[in-house]
Design an enzyme around this catalytic site. Structure first.
Site, PDB file in Angstrom:
ATOM      1  N   GLY A  70       0.814  -1.219   0.000  1.00 49.45           N
ATOM      2  CA  GLY A  70       0.000   0.000   0.000  1.00 49.45           C
ATOM      3  C   GLY A  70       0.842   1.262   0.000  1.00 49.45           C
ATOM      4  O   GLY A  70       2.070   1.222  -0.006  1.00 49.45           O
ATOM      5  N   LYS A 103     -11.049   2.875  13.908  1.00 47.80           N
ATOM      6  CA  LYS A 103      -9.711   2.783  14.501  1.00 47.80           C
ATOM      7  C   LYS A 103      -9.815   2.656  16.025  1.00 47.80           C
ATOM      8  O   LYS A 103      -9.023   1.941  16.650  1.00 47.80           O
ATOM      9  CB  LYS A 103      -8.865   4.000  14.101  1.00 47.80           C
ATOM     10  CG  LYS A 103      -8.363   3.914  12.650  1.00 47.80           C
ATOM     11  CD  LYS A 103      -7.580   5.143  12.197  1.00 47.80           C
ATOM     12  CE  LYS A 103      -7.081   4.952  10.766  1.00 47.80           C
ATOM     13  NZ  LYS A 103      -6.326   6.104  10.247  1.00 47.80           N
TER      14      LYS A 103
HETATM   15  P1  NDP Z   1      -3.874   1.792   0.866  1.00 52.63           P
HETATM   16  O1  NDP Z   1      -5.169   2.196   0.286  1.00 52.63           O
HETATM   17  O2  NDP Z   1      -2.655   2.071   0.071  1.00 52.63           O
HETATM   18  O3  NDP Z   1      -4.006   0.241   1.204  1.00 52.63           O
HETATM   19  C1  NDP Z   1      -3.088  -0.413   2.016  1.00 52.63           C
HETATM   20  C2  NDP Z   1      -3.251  -1.894   1.950  1.00 52.63           C
HETATM   21  O4  NDP Z   1      -4.483  -2.314   2.475  1.00 52.63           O
HETATM   22  C3  NDP Z   1      -3.263  -2.507   0.568  1.00 52.63           C
HETATM   23  O5  NDP Z   1      -2.019  -2.476  -0.027  1.00 52.63           O
HETATM   24  C4  NDP Z   1      -3.739  -3.907   0.883  1.00 52.63           C
HETATM   25  O6  NDP Z   1      -2.679  -4.751   1.294  1.00 52.63           O
HETATM   26  C5  NDP Z   1      -4.590  -3.678   2.128  1.00 52.63           C
HETATM   27  N1  NDP Z   1      -5.953  -4.071   1.828  1.00 52.63           N
HETATM   28  C6  NDP Z   1      -6.856  -3.431   1.064  1.00 52.63           C
HETATM   29  N2  NDP Z   1      -7.984  -4.148   0.995  1.00 52.63           N
HETATM   30  C7  NDP Z   1      -7.788  -5.275   1.730  1.00 52.63           C
HETATM   31  C8  NDP Z   1      -8.577  -6.412   2.058  1.00 52.63           C
HETATM   32  N3  NDP Z   1      -9.819  -6.536   1.596  1.00 52.63           N
HETATM   33  N4  NDP Z   1      -8.050  -7.360   2.848  1.00 52.63           N
HETATM   34  C9  NDP Z   1      -6.813  -7.237   3.318  1.00 52.63           C
HETATM   35  N5  NDP Z   1      -6.007  -6.189   3.038  1.00 52.63           N
HETATM   36  C10 NDP Z   1      -6.503  -5.225   2.263  1.00 52.63           C
HETATM   37  O7  NDP Z   1      -3.711   2.423   2.342  1.00 52.63           O
HETATM   38  P2  NDP Z   1      -3.015   3.769   2.778  1.00 52.63           P
HETATM   39  O8  NDP Z   1      -1.548   3.569   2.812  1.00 52.63           O
HETATM   40  O9  NDP Z   1      -3.594   4.898   2.016  1.00 52.63           O
HETATM   41  O10 NDP Z   1      -3.565   3.909   4.284  1.00 52.63           O
HETATM   42  C11 NDP Z   1      -2.942   3.332   5.402  1.00 52.63           C
HETATM   43  C12 NDP Z   1      -3.284   4.111   6.670  1.00 52.63           C
HETATM   44  O11 NDP Z   1      -2.820   5.454   6.536  1.00 52.63           O
HETATM   45  C13 NDP Z   1      -4.773   4.207   6.987  1.00 52.63           C
HETATM   46  O12 NDP Z   1      -4.952   4.036   8.374  1.00 52.63           O
HETATM   47  C14 NDP Z   1      -5.156   5.618   6.580  1.00 52.63           C
HETATM   48  O13 NDP Z   1      -6.194   6.166   7.351  1.00 52.63           O
HETATM   49  C15 NDP Z   1      -3.872   6.377   6.807  1.00 52.63           C
HETATM   50  N6  NDP Z   1      -3.736   7.518   5.891  1.00 52.63           N
HETATM   51  C16 NDP Z   1      -3.320   8.714   6.413  1.00 52.63           C
HETATM   52  C17 NDP Z   1      -3.136   9.808   5.590  1.00 52.63           C
HETATM   53  C18 NDP Z   1      -2.648  11.084   6.160  1.00 52.63           C
HETATM   54  O14 NDP Z   1      -2.576  12.100   5.464  1.00 52.63           O
HETATM   55  N7  NDP Z   1      -2.273  11.098   7.407  1.00 52.63           N
HETATM   56  C19 NDP Z   1      -3.364   9.731   4.140  1.00 52.63           C
HETATM   57  C20 NDP Z   1      -3.771   8.420   3.691  1.00 52.63           C
HETATM   58  C21 NDP Z   1      -3.939   7.362   4.561  1.00 52.63           C
HETATM   59  P3  NDP Z   1      -1.763  -5.642   0.322  1.00 52.63           P
HETATM   60  O15 NDP Z   1      -0.460  -4.944   0.272  1.00 52.63           O
HETATM   61  O16 NDP Z   1      -1.701  -6.970   0.998  1.00 52.63           O
HETATM   62  O17 NDP Z   1      -2.453  -5.710  -0.999  1.00 52.63           O
HETATM   63  C1  GO6 Z   2      -7.129  12.782   1.635  1.00 52.27           C
HETATM   64  C2  GO6 Z   2      -6.356  11.136   5.685  1.00 52.27           C
HETATM   65  C3  GO6 Z   2      -5.747  12.035   6.553  1.00 52.27           C
HETATM   66  C4  GO6 Z   2      -6.906   9.976   6.215  1.00 52.27           C
HETATM   67  C5  GO6 Z   2      -7.899  14.720  -1.489  1.00 52.27           C
HETATM   68  C6  GO6 Z   2      -6.892   9.694   7.573  1.00 52.27           C
HETATM   69  C7  GO6 Z   2      -9.959  13.716  -0.752  1.00 52.27           C
HETATM   70  C8  GO6 Z   2      -9.277  14.509  -1.656  1.00 52.27           C
HETATM   71  C9  GO6 Z   2      -5.984  15.751  -2.405  1.00 52.27           C
HETATM   72  O1  GO6 Z   2      -9.914  11.966   3.736  1.00 52.27           O
HETATM   73  O2  GO6 Z   2      -7.003   9.078   1.714  1.00 52.27           O
HETATM   74  O3  GO6 Z   2      -5.104  12.595   8.811  1.00 52.27           O
HETATM   75  O4  GO6 Z   2      -7.315  15.521  -2.435  1.00 52.27           O
HETATM   76  O5  GO6 Z   2      -6.263  10.375   9.762  1.00 52.27           O
HETATM   77  O6  GO6 Z   2      -9.909  15.101  -2.727  1.00 52.27           O
HETATM   78  C10 GO6 Z   2      -7.677  11.271   3.525  1.00 52.27           C
HETATM   79  C11 GO6 Z   2      -7.573  11.387   2.028  1.00 52.27           C
HETATM   80  C12 GO6 Z   2      -6.325  11.441   4.208  1.00 52.27           C
HETATM   81  C13 GO6 Z   2      -8.640  12.306   4.045  1.00 52.27           C
HETATM   82  C14 GO6 Z   2      -6.631  10.390   1.452  1.00 52.27           C
HETATM   83  C15 GO6 Z   2      -7.913  13.346   0.497  1.00 52.27           C
HETATM   84  C16 GO6 Z   2      -7.221  14.142  -0.427  1.00 52.27           C
HETATM   85  C17 GO6 Z   2      -9.276  13.148   0.334  1.00 52.27           C
HETATM   86  C18 GO6 Z   2      -5.708  11.780   7.910  1.00 52.27           C
HETATM   87  C19 GO6 Z   2      -6.298  10.601   8.420  1.00 52.27           C
HETATM   88  C20 GO6 Z   2      -4.375  13.703   8.392  1.00 52.27           C
END
Ligand code: NDP
Ligand code: GO6
Length: 312
Positions: free
Chosen positions: A13, A138
């Site tokens: 991911g 979570k």
């Molecule tokens: P992804 O969407 O990239 O997915 C991560 C992994 O989830 C996939 O690679 C896959 O594992 C696994 N997965 C998906 N579907 C299934 C399923 N049905 N069964 C088992 N495994 C599954 O995740 P992100 O990296 O975007 O998100 C990870 C964490 O980070 C989340 O908690 C999210 O909230 C957080 N986050 C925070 C952000 C921020 O700005 N702070 C931004 C985005 C996310 P596999 O490798 O095995 O295929």
């Molecule tokens: C960001 C996120 C941030 C997830 C976009 C969990 C829509 C957009 C750039 O929903 O997955 O903390 O444009 O705790 O059009 C989420 C997504 C990121 C927020 C990506 C996004 C970006 C949504 C978190 C968290 C900072």
């Protein structure tokens, strides 16, 4: 002390692949879960093979086979889960309950980092629908971890730069706007931004650290606590161009909610809490938690003006 063995779940991911890289870089024997469900997804398979070439071991296991998860977990000391958490990228955070069950049954795991890596869900009890669903889930996972007495660390990683910085926090794009930038209110609310590779570096640092046992670790490096206006200024310096700034009130920002699809509604809620409410910075880190840049001052974290250079 020997480096602990690490299993990364969700290793292909967005954040997971960086956690695998950081674990290998920091010299941990690294195991990556390979799910049979990836089937013909050649990108995922190639990434797994790439990890293997870099020294990782692939472990076959499926979430629909608890035994296989227990066997996988028995191989290691530390489990890190990076399962996806929002509808923007599919929604499977509750699948972790299976993993918690496996860790409980295996009984050997010294540290579990569940899929968090964002806002602190414990502080988001007031979050608006439907964005709150990921926080509620979570918290449900946390409850299961704590009831099973599994040693944990929760990583509150704040804003991934890829989603919040390259675009100057515009929701419609991942690259900087050309002429006009929309500011959330006055644009002066502080958020915290991190390069995703730094998130992974800090996360791996915590796993063998007694100071982070059963704690939340906030990633809040001081130079990356910035307002949207400060990000925009950094970009204007780099690009040599001044952007037109238009302020959006919180009311106007939330108004179109109902017409959006679920994933966008989730995003709007999250951006609202971060950019208007200031939920990432409106509290002090208490005695019961830690801050990563204080624990690991040796990490040369990426400053956001450096990060933005790639877009110039
Ligand atoms: P992804 O969407 O990239 O997915 C991560 C992994 O989830 C996939 O690679 C896959 O594992 C696994 N997965 C998906 N579907 C299934 C399923 N049905 N069964 C088992 N495994 C599954 O995740 P992100 O990296 O975007 O998100 C990870 C964490 O980070 C989340 O908690 C999210 O909230 C957080 N986050 C925070 C952000 C921020 O700005 N702070 C931004 C985005 C996310 P596999 O490798 O095995 O295929
Ligand atoms: C960001 C996120 C941030 C997830 C976009 C969990 C829509 C957009 C750039 O929903 O997955 O903390 O444009 O705790 O059009 C989420 C997504 C990121 C927020 C990506 C996004 C970006 C949504 C978190 C968290 C900072």
């Amino acid at each position: 002390m020997a480096k602990s063995k690490v299993l990364v779940v969700g290793g292909t991911g967005y954040i997971g692949r960086r956690l695998v890289g950081a674990s290998l870089d920091q010299g941990h024997p690294t195991y990556v879960l390979q799910r049979p469900e990836i089937g013909l997804d050649i990108e995922k398979l190639q990434m797994l093979l790439c990890f293997k070439r870099r020294g990782a071991q692939l472990v076959e296991a499926s979430f629909s086979d608890l035994r296989s998860l227990v066997d996988a977990v028995r191989l290691v000391d530390v489990v890190i889960c990076a399962m996806s958490g929002t509808h923007v990228r599919s929604h499977n955070i509750l699948m972790q309950l299976k993993l918690v069950e496996a860790i409980k049954e295996a009984g050997n795991v010294k540290r579990f980092l569940p899929s968090e890596f964002g806002m602190d869900p414990a502080r988001m009890g007031h979050a608006i629908e439907p964005g709150r669903v990921t926080f509620d889930q979570k918290m449900e996972v946390r409850k299961a971890i704590q009831e099973a007495k599994i040693p944990f660390t929760y990583i509150s990683a704040n804003c991934f730069a890829g989603y919040f910085v390259g675009n100057l926090s515009q929701m419609s794009s991942l690259t900087p706007p050309k002429d006009t930038v929309y500011l959330y209110g006055d644009g002066n609310v502080k958020a915290v931004f991190l390069d995703e590779d730094d998130i992974a570096t800090y996360a791996i640092k915590t796993i063998d650290d007694p100071r982070t046992l059963n704690k939340t670790v906030y990633l809040r490096p001081p130079e990356n606590i910035l307002s949207q206006r400060q990000l925009v200024e950094m970009w204007e310096k780099l690009s040599g161009k001044t952007l037109e700034k238009r302020s959006i009130s919180a009311e106007d920002f939330l108004a179109p909610m109902k017409g959006l699809d679920y994933a966008q509604q989730e995003g709007v809620g999250h951006f609202y809490h971060i950019m208007y409410e200031g939920c990432l910075t409106n509290f002090e880190i208490g005695e019961d938690a830690e801050e990563a840049s204080q624990l690991y001052p040796e990490v040369q974290y990426t400053r956001m003006n450096e990060y933005l250079k790639i877009f110039a």
